[in-house]
Design an enzyme around this catalytic site. Structure first.
Site, short mmCIF file in Angstrom:
data_model
loop_
_atom_site.label_atom_id
_atom_site.label_comp_id
_atom_site.label_asym_id
_atom_site.label_seq_id
_atom_site.Cartn_x
_atom_site.Cartn_y
_atom_site.Cartn_z
N HIS A 76 0.95 -1.30 0.03
CA HIS A 76 0.14 0.20 -0.02
C HIS A 76 0.91 1.22 -0.07
CE1 HIS A 76 -3.32 2.89 0.79
NE2 HIS A 76 -2.33 3.35 1.81
N GLN A 78 3.90 1.57 -1.01
CA GLN A 78 4.67 1.86 -2.43
C GLN A 78 3.62 2.33 -3.39
OE1 GLN A 78 8.04 1.52 -2.91
NE2 GLN A 78 7.99 1.45 -0.98
N HIS A 80 0.83 4.05 -2.85
CA HIS A 80 0.51 5.20 -2.46
C HIS A 80 1.57 6.29 -3.02
CE1 HIS A 80 -1.99 7.91 -0.07
NE2 HIS A 80 -1.04 8.29 0.51
#
Length: 103
Positions: A76, A78, A80
């Site tokens: 998540h 990475q 994001h």
């Protein structure tokens, strides 16, 4: 518990701040406030640079033999960060486009 939880949450924080500032840059450009738009693009870049430093540290650690635990939270973070970087790049293009339209 994820081993690098603090680094992961910091990635998410800086990624979110970078994305938000990039979106604020677009909104400022739409209102023809190009000084604010450029300031927000810089804020976005600064936040994303902070996240990139953390990411680089994690990568260097892994190269040095200390693997990073792959978790849904890390994925998540990475995701994001990469989305925030894309939004920042697109925001720069939008600001440039709005500014050219005013000349």
């Amino acid at each position: 518990m994820v081993k690098n939880e603090m680094e992961i949450f910091t990635l998410i924080l800086h990624g979110g701040n970078g994305r938000s500032a990039a979106m604020e840059a677009i909104q400022a450009a739409k209102k023809q406030d190009f000084e604010l738009a450029r300031k927000k693009l810089k804020e976005s870049g600064d936040a994303l640079n902070e996240a990139h430093h953390i990411q680089t540290t994690l990568i260097q650690s892994e190269i040095g033999g200390t693997p990073t635990e792959i978790s849904l939270l890390m994925i998540h973070a990475q995701d994001h960060l990469m989305n925030a970087m894309t939004v920042k790049d697109l925001a720069k293009e939008f600001v440039d486009m709005y500014e050219r339209g005013q000349k």
